[in-house]
Design an enzyme around this catalytic site. Structure first.
Site: not given
Ligand SMILES: Cc1cc2nc3c(=O)[nH]c(=O)nc-3n(C[C@H](O)[C@H](O)[C@H](O)COP(=O)(O)OP(=O)(O)OC[C@H]3O[C@@H](n4cnc5c(N)ncnc54)[C@H](O)[C@@H]3O)c2cc1C
Length: 338
Positions: A166, A237, A333
């Site tokens: 991660r 998580s 996380e």
């Molecule tokens: C119900 C649920 C289940 C999940 N299951 C998993 C799983 O199985 N495995 C897993 O790994 N994760 C899981 N996650 C966590 C999440 O889905 C991941 O971390 C995902 O990659 C976040 O994506 P996001 O676009 O929402 O990013 P955000 O939450 O908006 O941002 C996350 C981080 O990325 C940075 N960021 C976002 N976009 C950019 C960009 N374009 N350039 C630079 N930095 C950027 C942000 O600044 C922040 O630090 C889960 C979340 C939920 C709610």
């Protein structure tokens, strides 16, 4: 096109679904717009956070007094195709699971175990998302970015991203320094299936298994274990699984013989944080409107009109109790956004 909203209610823009306002919410849909935004007074005089689907963010206050910067770059480009594989460049603003669904529909293997993970393509490369024995680093070829300080493009090859559990260089050494604009993935036309993780294989039909079967099974397992966004807000998580020295694990095992663990390397093991939290008695416990999810203690939920401070307090109490009981520090996380 650039869109700028001021004092913007972002409850629907983050998966914890808490009532939070952002001083500014800014969206762009081309790399050129991003570069001009980086040169604008707004971004030069205020701190800002690139965000995707807000599915790994915990806004710790009800007012975020800075700029949220969202990519709406949603292009998908087939760069190369051979008999065995394809290279696809995907814009940072594409919803991750839409991309996975598209790959599976086309018979391109590699992303199916990562089905149904919320969020967008840009963050997939920052977070190194993972599930069911696969991490996105396994299919990333390169990551296109814009350097915040100069507005110049830079492409990071997979090896330069320093991927770990991660984590990536974008979360550590280069945190805040680059914005991801597109990610190129390599997918296989004769997929190599990864089925030996958790209960994935036993959830699949007998006989010839396709990547569509894998996607269906992964989605079914996830739906049974994780809260649906319209049921309870969450960020998945909440804590990372702690990695501890083998000696510490051996001592703990004497008192807790059923403590599960996974070998990381010769000197370290990983202990499931969900197990530790469960054994400390947190299942279903509430703090204000926040709660520990009954079906999976690793997930903190917005059970009933939670405020950011409820989640922060709950997480702090859990962390303290795990430390008091086991001497193990568990770290979030989820990204805390001040
Ligand atoms: C119900 C649920 C289940 C999940 N299951 C998993 C799983 O199985 N495995 C897993 O790994 N994760 C899981 N996650 C966590 C999440 O889905 C991941 O971390 C995902 O990659 C976040 O994506 P996001 O676009 O929402 O990013 P955000 O939450 O908006 O941002 C996350 C981080 O990325 C940075 N960021 C976002 N976009 C950019 C960009 N374009 N350039 C630079 N930095 C950027 C942000 O600044 C922040 O630090 C889960 C979340 C939920 C709610």
């Amino acid at each position: 096109m650039i869109r700028i909203e001021e004092n913007y209610f972002i409850q629907a823009l983050h998966t914890f679904r808490m009532p939070v306002y952002a001083r500014w919410f800014v969206e762009y849909d081309t790399v050129e717009d991003l570069v001009s935004l980086l040169q604008s007074d707004l971004l030069r005089t205020h701190s800002f956070l690139p965000m995707g689907g807000g599915s790994n963010l915990l806004f710790v206050h009800e007012y975020y007094d800075s700029v949220l910067l969202h990519s709406a770059i949603r292009s998908v480009e087939l760069l190369n195709e051979t008999d065995s594989e394809v290279l696809v460049k995907v814009g940072a603003g594409v919803v991750w699971d839409d991309f996975v669904a598209d790959c599976v529909a086309k018979g391109w293997g590699g992303a199916e175990n990562l089905s149904y993970i919320p969020g967008e393509v840009g963050a997939s490369a920052v977070q190194n998302i993972g599930a069911y024995g696969v991490e996105v680093k396994d299919i990333i070829v390169e990551v296109e970015t814009i350097e915040v300080a100069t507005g110049t493009p830079r492409i990071f090859q997979n090896a330069e991203c320093e991927y770990g559990y991660r984590s990536s260089i974008f979360k550590h050494e280069l945190k805040g320094k680059y914005i991801v604009t597109a990610v190129t993935y390599r997918l296989q036309k004769q997929p190599h299936l990864h089925l030996d993780y958790g209960n994935l294989r036993s959830s699949l039909p007998e006989g010839n298994i396709t990547i569509a079967d894998v996607r269906r099974a992964v989605i079914a397992i996830r739906r049974a274990k994780l809260p649906e966004p319209d049921e309870y807000g969450s960020a998945g998580s909440f804590f990372m699984n702690p990695v501890i020295p083998v000696e510490q694990y051996e001592k703990l095992k004497a008192s807790y013989p059923d403590m599960p663990h996974y070998v990381v390397d010769q000197g370290h093991v990983k202990v499931p944080a969900g197990w530790l939290i469960d054994r400390c008695g947190w299942k279903g416990k509430e703090e204000g409107g926040a709660a520990v999810y009954e079906k999976q203690c690793l997930v903190l939920i917005n059970k009933k009109n939670a405020r950011p401070s409820d989640v922060v307090r709950l997480a702090e109490k859990i962390k303290q109790s795990v430390h008091d009981t086991y001497g193990i520090t568990i770290n979030p996380e989820v990204n805390y956004i001040e």
